[in-house]
Design a protein around this motif. Structure first.
Motif, PDB file in Angstrom:
ATOM      1  N   VAL A  14      -7.691 -15.436  -8.744  1.00  0.00           N
ATOM      2  CA  VAL A  14      -6.957 -14.175  -8.635  1.00  0.00           C
ATOM      3  C   VAL A  14      -7.940 -13.019  -8.513  1.00  0.00           C
ATOM      4  O   VAL A  14      -7.775 -12.129  -7.678  1.00  0.00           O
ATOM      5  N   VAL A  15      -8.969 -13.037  -9.334  1.00  0.00           N
ATOM      6  CA  VAL A  15      -9.973 -11.979  -9.289  1.00  0.00           C
ATOM      7  C   VAL A  15     -10.636 -11.950  -7.917  1.00  0.00           C
ATOM      8  O   VAL A  15     -10.838 -10.878  -7.335  1.00  0.00           O
ATOM      9  N   LYS A  16     -10.941 -13.103  -7.370  1.00  0.00           N
ATOM     10  CA  LYS A  16     -11.560 -13.177  -6.045  1.00  0.00           C
ATOM     11  C   LYS A  16     -10.675 -12.521  -4.986  1.00  0.00           C
ATOM     12  O   LYS A  16     -11.160 -11.767  -4.140  1.00  0.00           O
ATOM     13  N   LEU A  17      -9.388 -12.792  -5.039  1.00  0.00           N
ATOM     14  CA  LEU A  17      -8.457 -12.188  -4.080  1.00  0.00           C
ATOM     15  C   LEU A  17      -8.409 -10.666  -4.229  1.00  0.00           C
ATOM     16  O   LEU A  17      -8.432  -9.933  -3.234  1.00  0.00           O
ATOM     17  N   LEU A  18      -8.346 -10.195  -5.467  1.00  0.00           N
ATOM     18  CA  LEU A  18      -8.314  -8.753  -5.689  1.00  0.00           C
ATOM     19  C   LEU A  18      -9.632  -8.092  -5.275  1.00  0.00           C
ATOM     20  O   LEU A  18      -9.631  -6.994  -4.731  1.00  0.00           O
ATOM     21  N   VAL A  19     -10.734  -8.770  -5.518  1.00  0.00           N
ATOM     22  CA  VAL A  19     -12.040  -8.238  -5.092  1.00  0.00           C
ATOM     23  C   VAL A  19     -12.099  -8.157  -3.565  1.00  0.00           C
ATOM     24  O   VAL A  19     -12.644  -7.198  -3.006  1.00  0.00           O
ATOM     25  N   GLN A  20     -11.530  -9.128  -2.886  1.00  0.00           N
ATOM     26  CA  GLN A  20     -11.495  -9.078  -1.415  1.00  0.00           C
ATOM     27  C   GLN A  20     -10.699  -7.863  -0.948  1.00  0.00           C
ATOM     28  O   GLN A  20     -11.118  -7.174  -0.007  1.00  0.00           O
ATOM     29  N   LEU A  21      -9.577  -7.587  -1.598  1.00  0.00           N
ATOM     30  CA  LEU A  21      -8.825  -6.369  -1.272  1.00  0.00           C
ATOM     31  C   LEU A  21      -9.674  -5.135  -1.544  1.00  0.00           C
ATOM     32  O   LEU A  21      -9.706  -4.198  -0.748  1.00  0.00           O
ATOM     33  N   GLU A  22     -10.351  -5.142  -2.665  1.00  0.00           N
ATOM     34  CA  GLU A  22     -11.202  -4.020  -3.049  1.00  0.00           C
ATOM     35  C   GLU A  22     -12.339  -3.807  -2.043  1.00  0.00           C
ATOM     36  O   GLU A  22     -12.674  -2.681  -1.692  1.00  0.00           O
ATOM     37  N   GLU A  23     -12.915  -4.883  -1.577  1.00  0.00           N
ATOM     38  CA  GLU A  23     -14.026  -4.801  -0.628  1.00  0.00           C
ATOM     39  C   GLU A  23     -13.604  -4.218   0.718  1.00  0.00           C
ATOM     40  O   GLU A  23     -14.429  -3.681   1.449  1.00  0.00           O
ATOM     41  N   LYS A  25     -12.192  -1.577   1.319  1.00  0.00           N
ATOM     42  CA  LYS A  25     -12.438  -0.132   1.395  1.00  0.00           C
ATOM     43  C   LYS A  25     -13.726   0.192   2.144  1.00  0.00           C
ATOM     44  O   LYS A  25     -13.844   1.235   2.766  1.00  0.00           O
ATOM     45  N   LYS A  26     -14.686  -0.728   2.108  1.00  0.00           N
ATOM     46  CA  LYS A  26     -15.954  -0.507   2.806  1.00  0.00           C
ATOM     47  C   LYS A  26     -15.781  -0.511   4.321  1.00  0.00           C
ATOM     48  O   LYS A  26     -16.637  -0.015   5.045  1.00  0.00           O
ATOM     49  N   LYS A  27     -14.678  -1.085   4.788  1.00  0.00           N
ATOM     50  CA  LYS A  27     -14.420  -1.138   6.227  1.00  0.00           C
ATOM     51  C   LYS A  27     -13.629   0.074   6.708  1.00  0.00           C
ATOM     52  O   LYS A  27     -13.395   0.218   7.891  1.00  0.00           O
ATOM     53  N   THR A  28     -13.215   0.907   5.785  1.00  0.00           N
ATOM     54  CA  THR A  28     -12.460   2.100   6.157  1.00  0.00           C
ATOM     55  C   THR A  28     -13.429   3.265   6.339  1.00  0.00           C
ATOM     56  O   THR A  28     -14.592   3.193   5.943  1.00  0.00           O
ATOM     57  N   ALA A  29     -12.907   4.334   6.902  1.00  0.00           N
ATOM     58  CA  ALA A  29     -13.721   5.528   7.111  1.00  0.00           C
ATOM     59  C   ALA A  29     -13.524   6.547   5.989  1.00  0.00           C
ATOM     60  O   ALA A  29     -13.986   7.675   6.097  1.00  0.00           O
ATOM     61  N   PHE A  30     -12.860   6.153   4.915  1.00  0.00           N
ATOM     62  CA  PHE A  30     -12.558   7.102   3.855  1.00  0.00           C
ATOM     63  C   PHE A  30     -13.788   7.464   3.038  1.00  0.00           C
ATOM     64  O   PHE A  30     -14.625   6.619   2.735  1.00  0.00           O
ATOM     65  N   ASP A  31     -13.858   8.720   2.668  1.00  0.00           N
ATOM     66  CA  ASP A  31     -14.899   9.217   1.789  1.00  0.00           C
ATOM     67  C   ASP A  31     -14.763   8.536   0.431  1.00  0.00           C
ATOM     68  O   ASP A  31     -13.649   8.378  -0.088  1.00  0.00           O
ATOM     69  N   LEU A  32     -15.868   8.110  -0.146  1.00  0.00           N
ATOM     70  CA  LEU A  32     -15.828   7.414  -1.440  1.00  0.00           C
ATOM     71  C   LEU A  32     -15.228   8.275  -2.549  1.00  0.00           C
ATOM     72  O   LEU A  32     -14.559   7.765  -3.443  1.00  0.00           O
ATOM     73  N   GLU A 117      -2.533   6.101  12.497  1.00  0.00           N
ATOM     74  CA  GLU A 117      -1.757   4.935  12.054  1.00  0.00           C
ATOM     75  C   GLU A 117      -2.596   3.943  11.266  1.00  0.00           C
ATOM     76  O   GLU A 117      -2.191   3.464  10.205  1.00  0.00           O
ATOM     77  N   LYS A 118      -3.768   3.628  11.766  1.00  0.00           N
ATOM     78  CA  LYS A 118      -4.652   2.658  11.086  1.00  0.00           C
ATOM     79  C   LYS A 118      -5.073   3.197   9.726  1.00  0.00           C
ATOM     80  O   LYS A 118      -5.062   2.477   8.723  1.00  0.00           O
ATOM     81  N   GLN A 119      -5.456   4.457   9.683  1.00  0.00           N
ATOM     82  CA  GLN A 119      -5.871   5.057   8.417  1.00  0.00           C
ATOM     83  C   GLN A 119      -4.707   5.098   7.420  1.00  0.00           C
ATOM     84  O   GLN A 119      -4.913   4.908   6.227  1.00  0.00           O
ATOM     85  N   TYR A 120      -3.514   5.339   7.923  1.00  0.00           N
ATOM     86  CA  TYR A 120      -2.333   5.358   7.048  1.00  0.00           C
ATOM     87  C   TYR A 120      -2.157   3.988   6.384  1.00  0.00           C
ATOM     88  O   TYR A 120      -1.991   3.904   5.169  1.00  0.00           O
ATOM     89  N   ILE A 121      -2.221   2.938   7.174  1.00  0.00           N
ATOM     90  CA  ILE A 121      -2.078   1.580   6.625  1.00  0.00           C
ATOM     91  C   ILE A 121      -3.231   1.276   5.673  1.00  0.00           C
ATOM     92  O   ILE A 121      -3.027   0.701   4.598  1.00  0.00           O
ATOM     93  N   ASP A 122      -4.451   1.661   6.049  1.00  0.00           N
ATOM     94  CA  ASP A 122      -5.603   1.450   5.165  1.00  0.00           C
ATOM     95  C   ASP A 122      -5.417   2.189   3.839  1.00  0.00           C
ATOM     96  O   ASP A 122      -5.750   1.667   2.768  1.00  0.00           O
ATOM     97  N   LEU A 123      -4.901   3.401   3.920  1.00  0.00           N
ATOM     98  CA  LEU A 123      -4.665   4.199   2.720  1.00  0.00           C
ATOM     99  C   LEU A 123      -3.627   3.516   1.819  1.00  0.00           C
ATOM    100  O   LEU A 123      -3.832   3.397   0.607  1.00  0.00           O
ATOM    101  N   VAL A 124      -2.550   3.048   2.408  1.00  0.00           N
ATOM    102  CA  VAL A 124      -1.532   2.338   1.632  1.00  0.00           C
ATOM    103  C   VAL A 124      -2.139   1.085   0.993  1.00  0.00           C
ATOM    104  O   VAL A 124      -1.881   0.785  -0.177  1.00  0.00           O
ATOM    105  N   ALA A 125      -2.983   0.379   1.734  1.00  0.00           N
ATOM    106  CA  ALA A 125      -3.632  -0.827   1.187  1.00  0.00           C
ATOM    107  C   ALA A 125      -4.519  -0.475  -0.010  1.00  0.00           C
ATOM    108  O   ALA A 125      -4.537  -1.202  -1.017  1.00  0.00           O
ATOM    109  N   LEU A 126      -5.239   0.633   0.059  1.00  0.00           N
ATOM    110  CA  LEU A 126      -6.067   1.073  -1.071  1.00  0.00           C
ATOM    111  C   LEU A 126      -5.199   1.398  -2.287  1.00  0.00           C
ATOM    112  O   LEU A 126      -5.537   1.053  -3.421  1.00  0.00           O
ATOM    113  N   ILE A 127      -4.081   2.042  -2.045  1.00  0.00           N
ATOM    114  CA  ILE A 127      -3.164   2.411  -3.124  1.00  0.00           C
ATOM    115  C   ILE A 127      -2.569   1.153  -3.756  1.00  0.00           C
ATOM    116  O   ILE A 127      -2.484   1.037  -4.984  1.00  0.00           O
TER     117      ILE A 127
END
Length: 153
Positions: A14-23, A25-32, A117-127
């Protein structure tokens, strides 16, 4: 307060899956800093002390200011968040409390003024990701206070 279960040892899959989701964020263009603000705000809404402790420390480690961290819960009234940050924070609140009002059309339109659109989906995924961590942490009684950022990200 005592931790109920060490989820990292009990269910590393489970932790591995959540870490993959967490990782992701590095593929997005969002400011840290924006990512950390979202994580803090969502964690505040969910009442996750462990994650609030972690992400305020992470935010400081990457140079976020104390005043912006302290006023995050009242971001609508504070003058030091950009319009882009405000749109992201509003979306973070709506997605976190999605069962109340969903994501209203007006909020979607406002958010799309700043994110494609892509950033919107990425943002929702981060949330969604920080909501997952919050729920896991709260469920096992993760104890706040001992987290230290490894390095400025």
């Amino acid at each position: 307060m005592e931790q109920r279960i060490n989820y990292q040892k009990t269910s590393p899959e489970v932790v591995k899956l959540l870490v993959q989701l967490e990782e992701y964020k590095k593929k997005t263009a969002f400011d840290l800093k924006l990512i950390e603000l979202i994580k803090i705000r969502v964690s505040q809404m969910n009442g996750c002390a462990f994650c609030i402790d972690m992400h305020t420390k992470d935010a400081r480690a990457i140079g976020e200011t104390e005043k912006r961290i302290y006023c995050l819960q009242a971001w609508r009234e504070a003058p030091f968040y950009t319009e882009t940050e405000r749109a992201a924070l509003a979306l973070a609140e709506a997605v976190t409390a999605i069962s109340i009002n969903g994501v209203p059309d007006e909020l979607y339109k406002q958010t799309r003024m700043y994110f494609d659109e892509k950033q919107y989906i990425d943002l929702v995924a981060l949330i969604i990701t920080i909501n997952c961590w919050n729920r896991l942490s709260i469920s096992v009684n993760n104890v706040p206070g001992n987290y230290s950022p490894v390095t400025a990200k």
